[in-house]
Structures are given as C-alpha cells and as structure tokens.
Design a protein around this motif. Sequence first.
Motif, PDB file in Angstrom:
ATOM      1  N   GLU A 181       0.885  -1.172   0.000  1.00 29.05           N
ATOM      2  CA  GLU A 181       0.000   0.000   0.000  1.00 29.05           C
ATOM      3  C   GLU A 181       0.919   1.217   0.000  1.00 29.05           C
ATOM      4  OE1 GLU A 181      -2.323   0.279   3.626  1.00 29.05           O
ATOM      5  OE2 GLU A 181      -0.539   0.643   4.841  1.00 29.05           O
ATOM      6  N   ARG A 213       0.621  -6.635  -4.690  1.00 30.16           N
ATOM      7  CA  ARG A 213       0.127  -7.683  -3.787  1.00 30.16           C
ATOM      8  C   ARG A 213       0.114  -9.000  -4.550  1.00 30.16           C
ATOM      9  NH1 ARG A 213      -4.934  -4.429  -0.843  1.00 30.16           N
ATOM     10  NH2 ARG A 213      -3.643  -2.624  -0.339  1.00 30.16           N
ATOM     11  N   GLU A 215      -1.672 -11.447  -4.997  1.00 33.24           N
ATOM     12  CA  GLU A 215      -3.040 -11.947  -4.804  1.00 33.24           C
ATOM     13  C   GLU A 215      -3.117 -13.417  -5.227  1.00 33.24           C
ATOM     14  OE1 GLU A 215      -5.401 -10.194  -3.477  1.00 33.24           O
ATOM     15  OE2 GLU A 215      -4.987  -8.067  -3.849  1.00 33.24           O
ATOM     16  N   THR A 225      -5.648  -7.137  -9.254  1.00 38.95           N
ATOM     17  CA  THR A 225      -4.413  -7.398  -9.991  1.00 38.95           C
ATOM     18  C   THR A 225      -3.250  -7.464  -9.006  1.00 38.95           C
ATOM     19  OG1 THR A 225      -4.185  -5.012 -10.324  1.00 38.95           O
ATOM     20  CG2 THR A 225      -5.234  -6.263 -12.089  1.00 38.95           C
ATOM     21  N   GLN A 230      -2.462   3.204  -6.483  1.00 39.65           N
ATOM     22  CA  GLN A 230      -3.421   3.734  -5.506  1.00 39.65           C
ATOM     23  C   GLN A 230      -3.347   5.258  -5.471  1.00 39.65           C
ATOM     24  OE1 GLN A 230      -2.115   1.572  -1.912  1.00 39.65           O
ATOM     25  NE2 GLN A 230      -4.079   0.502  -1.991  1.00 39.65           N
ATOM     26  N   GLU A 232      -3.966   7.735  -2.498  1.00 37.61           N
ATOM     27  CA  GLU A 232      -4.257   7.684  -1.059  1.00 37.61           C
ATOM     28  C   GLU A 232      -3.996   9.035  -0.404  1.00 37.61           C
ATOM     29  OE1 GLU A 232      -4.129   3.439   0.650  1.00 37.61           O
ATOM     30  OE2 GLU A 232      -2.055   4.039   0.376  1.00 37.61           O
ATOM     31  N   GLU A 295     -15.799  -2.952  -4.262  1.00 41.54           N
ATOM     32  CA  GLU A 295     -15.190  -1.736  -3.689  1.00 41.54           C
ATOM     33  C   GLU A 295     -14.349  -0.986  -4.716  1.00 41.54           C
ATOM     34  OE1 GLU A 295     -12.522  -2.699  -0.457  1.00 41.54           O
ATOM     35  OE2 GLU A 295     -11.470  -0.784  -0.683  1.00 41.54           O
ATOM     36  N   GLU A 335      -8.172   8.046   6.508  1.00 38.04           N
ATOM     37  CA  GLU A 335      -7.552   7.687   5.229  1.00 38.04           C
ATOM     38  C   GLU A 335      -8.612   7.578   4.137  1.00 38.04           C
ATOM     39  OE1 GLU A 335      -4.619   4.226   4.175  1.00 38.04           O
ATOM     40  OE2 GLU A 335      -6.585   3.345   4.502  1.00 38.04           O
ATOM     41  N   SER A 337      -8.642   5.907   0.379  1.00 42.02           N
ATOM     42  CA  SER A 337      -7.755   5.061  -0.417  1.00 42.02           C
ATOM     43  C   SER A 337      -8.497   4.461  -1.603  1.00 42.02           C
ATOM     44  CB  SER A 337      -7.200   3.951   0.483  1.00 42.02           C
ATOM     45  OG  SER A 337      -6.452   3.045  -0.281  1.00 42.02           O
ATOM     46  N   GLY A 339      -8.284   2.902  -5.744  1.00 38.44           N
ATOM     47  CA  GLY A 339      -7.415   2.279  -6.738  1.00 38.44           C
ATOM     48  C   GLY A 339      -7.559   3.036  -8.050  1.00 38.44           C
TER      49      GLY A 339
HETATM   50  N1  GAP Z   1      -4.122   1.869   2.610  1.00 37.82           N
HETATM   51  C1  GAP Z   1      -5.347   1.160   2.687  1.00 37.82           C
HETATM   52  C2  GAP Z   1      -5.535   0.179   1.650  1.00 37.82           C
HETATM   53  O1  GAP Z   1      -4.619  -0.148   0.894  1.00 37.82           O
HETATM   54  P1  GAP Z   1      -7.304  -1.422   0.585  1.00 37.82           P
HETATM   55  O2  GAP Z   1      -8.790  -1.482   0.807  1.00 37.82           O
HETATM   56  O3  GAP Z   1      -6.531  -2.675   0.733  1.00 37.82           O
HETATM   57  O4  GAP Z   1      -6.784  -0.308   1.580  1.00 37.82           O
HETATM   58  C3  GAP Z   1      -7.533   0.440  -1.216  1.00 37.82           C
HETATM   59  O5  GAP Z   1      -7.048  -0.819  -0.845  1.00 37.82           O
HETATM   60  C4  GAP Z   1      -7.955   0.464  -2.669  1.00 37.82           C
HETATM   61  O6  GAP Z   1      -6.909  -0.018  -3.500  1.00 37.82           O
HETATM   62  C5  GAP Z   1      -9.163  -0.439  -2.995  1.00 37.82           C
HETATM   63  O7  GAP Z   1     -10.375   0.241  -2.764  1.00 37.82           O
HETATM   64  C6  GAP Z   1      -8.957  -0.721  -4.468  1.00 37.82           C
HETATM   65  O8  GAP Z   1      -9.496   0.323  -5.242  1.00 37.82           O
HETATM   66  C7  GAP Z   1      -7.451  -0.733  -4.605  1.00 37.82           C
HETATM   67  N2  GAP Z   1      -6.937  -2.128  -4.592  1.00 37.82           N
HETATM   68  C8  GAP Z   1      -6.636  -2.885  -3.521  1.00 37.82           C
HETATM   69  N3  GAP Z   1      -6.190  -4.096  -3.903  1.00 37.82           N
HETATM   70  C9  GAP Z   1      -6.199  -4.100  -5.254  1.00 37.82           C
HETATM   71  C10 GAP Z   1      -5.844  -5.062  -6.244  1.00 37.82           C
HETATM   72  N4  GAP Z   1      -5.340  -6.249  -5.926  1.00 37.82           N
HETATM   73  N5  GAP Z   1      -6.000  -4.725  -7.547  1.00 37.82           N
HETATM   74  C11 GAP Z   1      -6.478  -3.503  -7.900  1.00 37.82           C
HETATM   75  N6  GAP Z   1      -6.821  -2.558  -7.011  1.00 37.82           N
HETATM   76  C12 GAP Z   1      -6.685  -2.841  -5.704  1.00 37.82           C
END
Ligand code: GAP
Length: 472
Positions: A181, A213, A215, A225, A230, A232, A295, A335, A337, A339
């Motif tokens: 993040e 990440r 994933e 992905t 992000q 933020e 989300e 915060e 945050s 994407g």
């Molecule tokens: N700092 C807090 C944080 O990272 P999160 O809910 O894990 O919170 C925030 O992530 C935003 O980042 C999500 O709402 C999404 O839009 C984006 N996001 C998180 N993981 C993602 C992923 N694997 N692929 C694409 N976008 C992602």
Amino acid sequence: MYKLETIISLAKRRGFVFQSSEIYGGLNGCWDFGPLGVELLLNIKEAWWKAMTYRDDIEGIDASILMHPRTWDASGHTKQFSDPMIDNKTSKSRHRADNLIEEHIEKLRKKNKNDEADKIQIKLDSVKENSDYYDIITEHEIKDPISGSMDWTEVRNFNLMFKTFVGPIEDSSSIVYLRPESAQGIFVNFKNVMETGRQKPPFGIAQIGKAFRNEINTKNFLFRTREFEQMEMQYFVKPGSEKDWFEYWKEQRWNWYLSLGMKPEKMKWKNHEKLAHYANMAVDIEFEFPFGFGEIEGIHSRTDFDLKSHQEFSGKKMEYVDTVNQDRYIPYVIETSGGVSRGLMAFLCNAYEEEQVSDEKGGSETRVVMRFNKKLAPVTAAVFPLVNKDGMPELAHKIYKDLQKNFKSQYDVSGAIGRRYRRQDEIGTPYCVTVDGTSLEDGTVTIRERDSMQQIRISIDKIKNYIQDGIE
Ligand code: GAP
C-alpha cells in the motif's frame, strides 16, 4: 446489463488495456495500458490530484516503492497481511478459502437453494480462525472447481507481500518488500511534511503510486491485480475529532465520483462489519460492475495505530506539539484510499452505452458510445475533412495541429464521415470538428457533440474556446 467481456474486448480493440507481455502468453494479474488507457489513467489521476491537493491543508508526496523492512513490521503487514489459502492436492491449484466458499454460496443461490446458502453465509461471517474455513469446506462438500475433487490441504495463511533483495547478496538481512500500500510512505514522512509544509493538524498528505500484492486469485480484469496504483490521502487530526472528519471525507470522496459522471444508481456504501486491526470506523464506496458490486475506494478511520507503531519501532517521536496551547499528541488519521486502475475500470463500465441510431442510408444501426465525463475522455477532439480533396485536408490538418497544442486530438481521413464519428463515439471523444466546402468559403466548421450528436457551425478562431468551455 452488458457483460464484462464486452468492456474487455473494447478496451483491447481500441487500445485502452492489453494483457501484460501478451506475446509470451501474458502474466497473470498484470495489465498494460495502451495509448488511450494511459490518457484516461492520467486524466483520473489529474482530477484526483487537483481535488485533493489544490487546497490549503493537503500536501503531496511521491515516496519510494522500496522501504526499510522495519516499516512493514511496524504497520503489521509482515505478520497480518495474509489471506487464508487452501490447496487442492489433485489439481495442485490454490484458492482463497473465503472466495471458494463465496463462489459455492453463489452457485447455490443460482440453483435457488437459498436456505443452504444462508446457512453457509452465517458460518462464513462468523469465521474466527483458519480451521473454521476448512470445516465449512469439508462439511458442505465444496469441490475443487478444476478437478472436482475434495482432496484439500489444511487452510494456511499466505503473505501477500512480494519479497526481493537489495544489493548483491540474497540473504535474510537484505530482504525488502514491494510496498503493498502506498500509505506507509505517507506515515513515515509525517514529520518531514508537517515541518517543511508548515502544517498542523488538521492537515493531510496525498500520494499516487504503485502498490503490489501477490493476490492468490486475480480475476475480473483490472479489479484484482498483482500490480496496481493507488490514490491515497492520510488526514491527520486531533484525537476526538476523527468522527467529524470521517463524515467529511466520506462526503468529499462520494461527490468526487459524482463530479466525474459516475451514475449515483451504480454506487453504494458498504459498512465494514469486521474492522482491520488498525481501524475504528471503515466504509467502502462500491460500484456496480457487470459481475456485481465491488469496492472502488475505502474511507478508514485508522486511529493513531500507524504513527504510534512507527514511533515505537523507529524510536522517533511522531507527535504534534502545540506550543500555543501547551498540548502534544499523536494525531488520529482518516484515510481515503482508491485504486487508480480499479477506478479506471469503473469509469469504463460507467461510460459504456449502446443505442439505436439512424444510419446514413435511412436504416438504423447500433451506436456504441463511451459517455466519459469530458474531462476524463482520453481524446478531447477529432478533426476530419469531409472529403479528401479540394483543400479540405490541408485546412483540417492545420486546425488539428492548432488544437493539439491544447487538447489530446486525433486527425482522421479514412472512411465515410459517419464511420469516423462512430470510431470517435466508441472511444468517447466529446467533440468532432468537420471541415467542409463552406469552411473554405467562410472560415467556419461544424462541431458535433458526442452525447446529443447535435452539430453547430462556428468560426475556426472560436473552436479552442468552445472546447475549453465544454470540458470545464
Ligand atoms: N491503505 C489502505 C488500503 O490499501 P485497501 O482497501 O486494501 O486499503 C484500497 O485498498 C484500494 O486499493 C481499494 O479500494 C482498491 O481500489 C485498490 N486495490 C486494492 N487491492 C487491489 C488489487 N489487488 N487490484 C487492484 N486494485 C486494488
């Protein structure tokens, strides 16, 4: 509702998004943005940057992706940033245990077995440890979607951070992580920014940057992905005032999406029942994708968890000292945050429309039109000569070159004029300028507006202001 495949196909056909390293068969969970995709991405980021940092109380930064590894001990990511994972021994496939169960529930609902689905949902909502997932999977005989077998391993935690090494020696002392993040780059710079920006709470720090990440299940195009960006912002406030600021930022962020044309009926709030280890209030803004609501942005009240933890791990004070009121405290944080790529996918889905319009021969045809907010549209203006002779191309090209100084523009001479309009509709270009015979006589052109398809005639020297007014 159209299918996600329709959006993916348009995105590829028109150069918004390509599979990463496609010539080698692609890399799972990674995507490349093409010529139009990168424009859209930049326009989204610019709109966010202006909304968030062109104000007195928010400063921007751009922190590095690789950070000191202790950062992730302090933030809790080394221990807690993991998903529950289960392997199938027959197919050797790996799944997120919670996703596997959710997909099973969905299948039951499609078969109208709602009682059983509800029962499993209740169990899923009250999971406390990994063995609870395993019990649900085995009790309800959930099968591997690939092999159909139930030959499952236990459920284990899988840390989502990508590891790499700094320097030439690959041992435990040189491990670093690609940041999962961007927020921690903000927290570690809290003091630097507060002091150099001459800020005091309430104030914020904003950043746009890549996050990574590993994933387990990447799916639904850009939604989940392994590499993503992000946007933020951490807003530092006096403890006790966080509730009001939480409400303030909820409203601001919701309205930002509306201001960029997001359809309100396609958005909804989701309250977090289970809170992350750092949060005392959390909500998501969800968008209705073709596969359902998901989300796009989280608004979290993170308490003083991060700053306090960095103070403890680094030994450096993370306080704000109010010399006037003789007060000192570690600020609480709200915060926001979002994407960037997930947002881009939402803007693509939001813009896509098909409609029946009359064609040039008096019949009807389907018009695909991306109704992007004009500020976000990857191309702002297209210029055409009506026919490719009689001085029209020369004048049209000159107008195009002039517009290009201010707007992302295209010049198109190929095919019937109707086809050229359709090509621009499909990428969401708000204005098409056509040079015809009259243009050469009186110095006027037609401008066609994308959504209404109305054409007006204006003089060449007014085109720039007309378009500028339209996109503001
Ligand atoms: N700092 C807090 C944080 O990272 P999160 O809910 O894990 O919170 C925030 O992530 C935003 O980042 C999500 O709402 C999404 O839009 C984006 N996001 C998180 N993981 C993602 C992923 N694997 N692929 C694409 N976008 C992602």
